[in-house]
Design an enzyme around this catalytic site. Structure first.
Site, short mmCIF file in Angstrom:
data_model
loop_
_atom_site.label_atom_id
_atom_site.label_comp_id
_atom_site.label_asym_id
_atom_site.label_seq_id
_atom_site.Cartn_x
_atom_site.Cartn_y
_atom_site.Cartn_z
N HIS A 59 12.30 -9.56 6.41
CA HIS A 59 12.14 -8.47 7.38
C HIS A 59 11.69 -8.97 8.74
CE1 HIS A 59 11.67 -5.15 4.06
NE2 HIS A 59 12.88 -5.63 4.14
N CYS A 84 18.76 -15.33 28.44
CA CYS A 84 19.69 -14.61 29.33
C CYS A 84 18.99 -13.86 30.44
CB CYS A 84 20.53 -13.63 28.49
SG CYS A 84 19.64 -12.16 27.96
N SER A 128 5.87 -1.76 -3.40
CA SER A 128 6.02 -0.47 -4.11
C SER A 128 7.39 -0.31 -4.76
CB SER A 128 5.79 0.69 -3.13
OG SER A 128 6.77 0.60 -2.08
N GLU A 154 -0.95 -1.23 -8.93
CA GLU A 154 -0.58 -0.19 -9.92
C GLU A 154 0.91 -0.33 -10.20
OE1 GLU A 154 -1.85 3.02 -7.51
OE2 GLU A 154 -0.14 2.90 -6.16
N1 APR Z 1 -3.39 -5.92 -4.53
C1 APR Z 1 -2.18 -5.76 -5.12
N2 APR Z 1 -1.32 -4.74 -4.80
C2 APR Z 1 -1.74 -3.86 -3.87
C3 APR Z 1 -2.99 -3.96 -3.22
C4 APR Z 1 -3.83 -5.04 -3.58
N3 APR Z 1 -5.04 -5.23 -3.02
N4 APR Z 1 -3.10 -2.92 -2.36
C5 APR Z 1 -1.96 -2.20 -2.45
N5 APR Z 1 -1.15 -2.77 -3.36
C6 APR Z 1 0.20 -2.32 -3.77
C7 APR Z 1 0.37 -0.81 -3.80
O1 APR Z 1 0.03 -0.31 -5.09
C8 APR Z 1 1.86 -0.65 -3.49
O2 APR Z 1 2.63 -0.66 -4.70
O3 APR Z 1 1.10 -2.79 -2.79
C9 APR Z 1 2.22 -1.89 -2.68
C10 APR Z 1 2.46 -1.60 -1.20
O4 APR Z 1 3.61 -0.80 -1.10
P1 APR Z 1 4.13 -0.36 0.35
O5 APR Z 1 3.00 0.15 1.14
O6 APR Z 1 5.34 0.50 0.12
O7 APR Z 1 4.57 -1.74 1.04
P2 APR Z 1 5.90 -2.57 0.77
O8 APR Z 1 6.34 -2.42 -0.64
O9 APR Z 1 5.66 -3.95 1.26
O10 APR Z 1 6.97 -1.86 1.73
C11 APR Z 1 8.27 -2.42 1.77
O11 APR Z 1 8.87 -0.95 3.59
O12 APR Z 1 8.16 0.06 5.51
C12 APR Z 1 8.94 -0.96 5.01
O13 APR Z 1 9.50 -2.95 6.10
C13 APR Z 1 8.43 -2.28 5.49
O14 APR Z 1 8.35 -4.37 4.32
C14 APR Z 1 8.02 -3.00 4.23
C15 APR Z 1 8.83 -2.30 3.16
#
Ligand code: APR
Length: 239
Positions: A114, A145, A183, A209
């Site tokens: 990303h 450019c 997630s 989770e």
């Molecule tokens: N340890 C482990 N897991 C964690 C922790 C922690 N301390 N804190 C949060 N999480 C988990 C949450 O349970 C969730 O499942 O991390 C995940 C974060 O999910 P998102 O907030 O959706 O982030 P991500 O999956 O990286 O999003 C994917 O979406 O918005 C776009 O480009 C952006 O790269 C990003 C993509």
């Protein structure tokens, strides 16, 4: 790079304990700002000042952040098994690089699908360069450019992630696929586990989770990345 035996996908959750926040958890970034206002090409065309200010704030937060035990553990694994471990990160915060530098891991073992805050990108000619620091504004000029259409080198919604061919080739050949702190809400990353499992890899989810894709994994461990990732790395290195 040789064909990596272990492919690791990371998301915002691995950087949560470094203070970077996440996107979809309670209090996550997309619960505070509308992604349509800051994370699409249309938003940038509509209001470049607001988008550039938003990313300047995020970049400064990342620059001040430190890797946590999870980032260091993955870098330690890469350093101990040169060429065998590929990290594909959805994160743009540069924390894997900081940990790799501290552990002597090869930065070639990291794919930023990303993009990354560390680069500027010219929306005119496509030139990409290491951002020298300081604010990125509508007055910033492309060093190639000269156009004043500089944007953060991050993949916005509706844009194609980077280096997908390399990612899918690694998923097709790896023995183990591990997903950490994501997630499973955004494709193509959310489809990686099905690709790896379909190609015969053992799949493991390490997440606070169960994610939306938890049912695709052979095994899932839930907890804080700073605790469950080092524990997993210790198991691999002892194996
Ligand atoms: N340890 C482990 N897991 C964690 C922790 C922690 N301390 N804190 C949060 N999480 C988990 C949450 O349970 C969730 O499942 O991390 C995940 C974060 O999910 P998102 O907030 O959706 O982030 P991500 O999956 O990286 O999003 C994917 O979406 O918005 C776009 O480009 C952006 O790269 C990003 C993509």
């Amino acid at each position: 790079m040789t064909i990596p035996r272990i492919v690791i996908l990371t998301g915002a959750g691995i950087s949560a304990e470094s203070g970077m926040g996440t996107f979809r958890d309670a209090g996550g970034l997309w619960t505070q700002v509308r992604l349509e206002d800051v994370a699409t090409p249309e938003a940038f065309a509509r209001d470049p000042v607001m988008v550039l200010d938003f990313y300047d704030m995020r970049r400064q937060r990342a620059e001040a952040a430190e890797p946590n035990a999870a980032h260091y553990a993955l870098a330690r694994l890469q350093a101990a098994r040169p060429g065998e471990v590929l990290i594909i990160t959805q994160n743009v915060d540069g924390l894997h690089e900081k940990a790799a530098q501290a552990e002597g891991a090869d930065p070639a073992g990291l794919i930023h699908m990303h993009g990354e805050f560390a680069n500027g990108l010219c929306a005119g000619c496509g030139h990409r360069w290491k951002w020298p620091g300081g604010r990125m504004t509508v007055e910033s000029a492309c060093p190639a450019c000269g156009a004043r259409r500089v944007r953060p080198d991050v993949v916005w919604f509706g844009e194609m992630p980077y280096r997908m061919d390399e990612c899918f080739a690694a998923l097709a050949a790896c023995e183990t696929f591990v997903s950490i702190g994501t997630s499973g809400a955004v494709y193509p990353a959310a489809g990686f586990v099905a690709e790896a499992r379909g190609a015969g890899a053992r799949t493991l989810e390490l997440n606070l989770e169960p994610s939306e894709g938890a049912h695709y994994f052979h095994e899932a461990r839930n907890g804080l990345a700073s605790q469950i990732v080092p524990a997993w790395v210790d198991e691999v290195l002892a194996g």
